[in-house]
Every structure is written in C-alpha cells, then in structure tokens.
Scaffold this active site. Sequence first.
Site, short mmCIF file in Angstrom:
data_model
loop_
_atom_site.label_atom_id
_atom_site.label_comp_id
_atom_site.label_asym_id
_atom_site.label_seq_id
_atom_site.Cartn_x
_atom_site.Cartn_y
_atom_site.Cartn_z
N SER A 288 8.70 2.61 -7.36
CA SER A 288 7.26 2.90 -7.27
C SER A 288 6.99 4.36 -7.53
CB SER A 288 6.74 2.53 -5.88
OG SER A 288 7.23 3.45 -4.92
N CYS A 289 5.72 4.71 -7.71
CA CYS A 289 5.35 6.11 -7.92
C CYS A 289 5.72 6.95 -6.71
CB CYS A 289 3.86 6.22 -8.23
SG CYS A 289 2.78 5.50 -6.96
N ARG A 370 -4.65 4.87 1.93
CA ARG A 370 -5.36 4.93 0.65
C ARG A 370 -6.68 5.66 0.88
NH1 ARG A 370 -3.64 0.94 -3.14
NH2 ARG A 370 -1.38 0.80 -2.92
#
Length: 481
Positions: A288-289, A370
Amino acid sequence: MTVNEDSFTNWKNREEIAESMIPIIGKLHRERDVTILLHSRSLVNKSVVSILKTHRFARQIAGGELSVTETLPFLLALTTLDLGPSQIDIGMLASEYKADDRGLSVEAFTAEAVAGATGENKIERGAGRDVVLYGFGRIGRLVARLLIEKAGSGNGLRLRAIVVRGGGEADLVKRASLLRRDSIHGQFQGTITVDEATSTIVANGNTIKVIYANDPSEVDYTAYGIKDAILIDNTGKWRDREGLSKHLRPGIDKVVLTAPGKGDVPNIVHGVNHDTIKPDEQILSCASCTTNAIVPPLKAMDDEYGVLRGHVETVHSFTNDQNLLDNYHKADRRGRSAPLNMVITETGAASAVAKALPDLKAPITGSSIRVPVPDVSIAILSLRLGRETTREEVLDYLRDVSLHSPLKRQIDFTTAPDAVSMDFVGSRHSSIVDAGATKVDGDNAILYLWYDNEFGYSCQVIRVVQHVSGVEYPTYPVPVA
C-alpha cells in the site's frame, strides 16, 4: 552595479546555463537511455526554472552550495563518454568531486565514477517490455503518465494497452480527457489524441490500445501484438494468487498488483526488499501507499539504532472508496461523508511491515484517520529505539540517508518551517521526513513522514515494474550501502 542588479545578473547567467543543459539532458535520454538526476531528482523534460529550483532545493538539504555552474562541467563530461543505459546523478558527482583530494580533472573523475556504465561494462539496450494497465482509475492514470514520460528511446517500458469496462457513449474520449487533465496533478505534459475507430489513445507518440472487457478471461493480448507483457492491476478486485492468476492470459508474463497482496503474494517495497523477488515469480504486490511510506524510514532507523517496538498513525487523504455524502458502506464509518468528516478507520500497513521487513522482530501497530484533503497524507511513526540518541543525531542521519544511501529514491527530507500537505503533491519519493516536526527523547523517536499517496506510490510501482522487467538501470555514482 547595485546589489539588486548583481543578483538579477547572476540569475540571468544561471538561466542561460540551465537552458544549455536541457538539450544535452534530452539527447542523453532519447539516444542512450541515460536519465540525468540531481540528488535523485530527474532533470529530464524539466524547464529552466525547474532545473534551477531543483538545484536550489538540493543545496538546502545538502547543507552546502550547489549551482548549475558546478554541475554543468559534469554533464558536459558525460557527453564525451560511451554511455549505456543508466541513471547518473550529477549532484552526487559534484559533491563527491569536492571531497576528492586526488587532483583529478572533472573529465577523469567523471569517467571513473561512471565506469560501470561505459565501454564493455555498459548494459546493451533491449527491445523494450510491453506493459498493460488493467483498470484506469487514480493510480492507473498516474502510472500511465509515468510510463509515457519514461518512454525515452522506446527500449524500456512500453505502455501498449489499457483494459477497462465499457462506460457507454464517448467512453474513450472521457477516459482520454481524465488522462489529459487532473484536478490534483495538473495537465498532462504533452499531447493526447483519440482515435475512436481503432479504440486507441496516442500520448506523446505512444499508441495505447483501449480494450473493453468485464473479466480477464475475455482478453487474448496476443491478438493486439502484445507479448511477454507485465500487467499492472489497478482495480484491487483480486488480491490473492488465485484471483490474480486470472490475468496470466496469452501475452501476459507477470502481474503486479497496486494494493496489498493477500496470502503468499509477495508484498514489495522498492528500495527495501525488491531484490528478494524470484526471477520466476509471476505474481507480486506493491503493498500500500502507507506501507511504502513507513517501511523505508523504519528500515533506516532499525539499521542505525535498532527498533524495539513502534506505532504508526496515518492521517490520510480521503479516497474514492469513501462516500461523498452519508450512504451505506460495507466498512464501519467509511459510509460517512468523506469531505465533511475526519473518519477513524483501519490500516493494514503495520501488519504488512512483516512481509517487507521479515528480519524486523519489533511489534508494529497502526491505525488511520481519513481527513478532508484530496491528496497527500502523513504518517506519524512513534518508535522505541535500541539505544538513546538525540534529535540532532537522528536528523543528521536521516538527511544523509536521503542524499547518499540506497534509500535516497524512497526517503526525502525537508527543513521547511512552514511545510504543509499540498507542498508535497507530485513528490516522487515514498516518504518525506519533516525535520521541524521530528521529536527525540532518549530512546523514543517520533518521525513525521509526508507522502503523496497517489503519485509517490505510483513512482514506487514503476520502480518495481522496471526491476522485474530488467530495465531498472543502475545509478552512478553507486550509493554507499
């Protein structure tokens, strides 16, 4: 002459020098597959001002003066050599030359430093390697931009096709328009034309076939002249070996996933464990990033200080997986409006560390929030170290890692006192250490790591693809391990 006039004259002189560098850099790239770097930043296809800004930034992080007047002689020296495909860092050449006390000329020093890329030692250019993108979303389009940008002489990676599901009337035009314009990353650097009759997009001379299919089993890539290709799956629909094996159709040799792999699928973070990829491995993941953001600095810290345990908290930009407005979502909290809320969620990055760094025995935990920004995230990495240290020592070490180590393409370093997330849009590094935010107290260290979770990650994907395709060219001078 006044001080202001003297400063302006100096700027104009440096502009003239940078302007003279552009055709040299371009010719080396097109004709010899040589990419000119400045402290790991590519100077290919850069404007006069971009070249000067890159020099300026390199001076800031290196802590010493570096000007185009110093790097131009090394660039000119490269034109006299019989170079093969490679990446050559003229910033490193200039700094190492300063430290060398043998009295060599610039020409002799340069020839010695890049000897591995010249004459009998040089890599011969191959016929190139076909690449197919399966899916054309945020990551797919950025990977496409990078592949087109790096086409060079045409002997490296060649984007041959994009596979998508049919989207109705004017589908091809709309997809080309999304490639041409991006609200975050700006305009495509070049020209794009569309041929609906042949279902192709031509970008900077690269002809890309757009194939419509609902499932991998529907495509025979050899029908489009594609062979031994590397397929990059940007959909994330299949993440285990069984699912990803569906892509191993006629014309496809390897599959690279742009999401964390499950089961026995290798999770690769370029710069850390890419050299563990087995030559016959057909399926792998780029993780993943966030994994790409934390693993390189985690490895660097473990190498120098030892890491006993750690926790990573990512403050992550919202993604298309979330809802614009409150609506049903299979995951907890992600159904709430992304642009209106901070949303606590999970990250698999901490557990993925074990796959990329199997020798690291320290327990690493993680969570994520987020937040309402469209791109660029920050990972807060809290570490218990194996020995006590100081903030100054840690920063000096990480600055050196960003400049001189094998991880310099992954780890960047900023001392900007007012840095904010938008400053790092378009960063090609997987992780940027924020010096001003770093905290160290004895054997406890907290690192603040910015990362462009779209573009920086896409650059890591390209590096992995270059490695498995055999067109990851060596860098000179050779970084010190």
